[in-house]
Design an enzyme around this catalytic site. Sequence first.
Site, PDB file in Angstrom:
ATOM      1  N   GLY A  75     -34.520 -61.662 -56.480  1.00 33.05           N
ATOM      2  CA  GLY A  75     -35.554 -62.256 -55.650  1.00 33.05           C
ATOM      3  C   GLY A  75     -36.371 -61.177 -54.965  1.00 33.05           C
ATOM      4  N   SER A 132     -40.100 -60.194 -56.316  1.00 35.08           N
ATOM      5  CA  SER A 132     -41.534 -60.501 -56.419  1.00 35.08           C
ATOM      6  C   SER A 132     -41.888 -61.817 -55.740  1.00 35.08           C
ATOM      7  CB  SER A 132     -41.949 -60.572 -57.890  1.00 35.08           C
ATOM      8  OG  SER A 132     -41.807 -59.323 -58.515  1.00 35.08           O
ATOM      9  N   SER A 157     -35.860 -64.251 -62.906  1.00 37.38           N
ATOM     10  CA  SER A 157     -35.263 -64.592 -64.193  1.00 37.38           C
ATOM     11  C   SER A 157     -33.880 -65.213 -64.022  1.00 37.38           C
ATOM     12  CB  SER A 157     -35.150 -63.350 -65.074  1.00 37.38           C
ATOM     13  OG  SER A 157     -36.413 -62.785 -65.314  1.00 37.38           O
ATOM     14  N   GLU A 192     -32.889 -50.000 -62.659  1.00 38.60           N
ATOM     15  CA  GLU A 192     -33.656 -50.801 -63.610  1.00 38.60           C
ATOM     16  C   GLU A 192     -34.621 -49.939 -64.401  1.00 38.60           C
ATOM     17  OE1 GLU A 192     -36.599 -54.728 -63.743  1.00 38.60           O
ATOM     18  OE2 GLU A 192     -35.994 -53.888 -61.820  1.00 38.60           O
ATOM     19  N   GLU A 230     -49.145 -49.608 -63.968  1.00 38.13           N
ATOM     20  CA  GLU A 230     -49.979 -48.829 -63.036  1.00 38.13           C
ATOM     21  C   GLU A 230     -49.137 -48.241 -61.901  1.00 38.13           C
ATOM     22  OE1 GLU A 230     -52.344 -51.802 -65.246  1.00 38.13           O
ATOM     23  OE2 GLU A 230     -50.518 -51.917 -64.044  1.00 38.13           O
TER      24      GLU A 230
END
Length: 379
Positions: free
Chosen positions: A127, A129, A161, A244, A361
């Site tokens: 949890g 974004s 997800s 990650e 980016e």
Amino acid sequence: MESRVTGSISTFRLEARKWLQANVPTQPPPEDGPASRDYVLAWQRTQAQGGWAGISWPQDVGGRGLSVLEQIVWFEEYARAGAPSPLNASFVGLNHAGPTLIACGTPAQKAYHLPRILAGEVIWCQGFSEPGSGSDLASLRTRGRVEGGELVIDGQKLWSSFADVADWQELLVRTDPDARTSAALSWVICPMNAPGITVRPIRTMAGPRKFCEVFYDSVRVPLSNVVGGLNNGWATAMSTLSFERGTAALALLIGLTLKVEQLLAACPADRPEMRMRLARLRAEGASIRAMTYRFALDSEHGVPDAGGSIIRLSFAEFAQRVTAAAIDLYGIDAPEVAGMHGWGHDYLDAFSETIAGGAAEIQRNIIAERVLGLPKGPR
């Protein structure tokens, strides 16, 4: 890496190969939902019962306490055996939450959660974004106010997800209501069955309902579930994202390089331009793989650093190029492309790779500023 291979490593490789040949599931995983959860947990339990869960995790939390080199060998054999994709509902627990708890958790948090992750008893989701706050985590607005010994959480998360089948969530919230800096955040272990949580699955263009919206309406979580200290969640979250962005996708990378070899083998001799394109992808994959191995071995005794962004960005763009090449090789209507387990699904799913874990980016900014030491641009 070859210079570090010993007789014991070779023996370990043969043992892993033999066990995988005998135990890899013959049925493909379900698309999504509870059936997918059951499949993933059953496979994780099989690995745990066979002694192949948590290769490099500490022994005192249920792992084997082996080296990163042995973990790499396991990933290699796992990919060669055609085992289920590691990018499933167990991914966050094994590659985000687990390593973060090992690095930052309290003894009680480690003792409770880590063995359950390895044993295939629970699913974790992320949890981080939010709408309007994706890669810019410092701007997130989901809040947790302290009331006695609890946090009371209100807000919304997005792109979580497998949240619809998860037991726990690594949740980042703003615990200082007045501050607008990253120092006001906290990393929290949130039970997904807590009153006030609503989960809404989102079907992706690839087909499965993998992503979810999660809403929090006065959700109460004990302060003992804060990891790394109250208002210190930014540092804890950077540990999570370092894992990650660094070695979490190593098994996926190895599997993808093996698929490039399969594509080359399937490419007819009368298509020289396609063979050249695939040969370049083979070379690119080998370079990324070597870089990832070096990063993993150098990071064995600590949290990965910002260099993980180089690996994350390289893998993400490599995955998109490989899947696009597969579509061009076989053709859009080919059997190899159709269905959830075909190249068409992988091609569509790969678009998310340059967003997940920090957009491309953002990764380039991190590389420029923290790895190369370049000055920040004008705001």
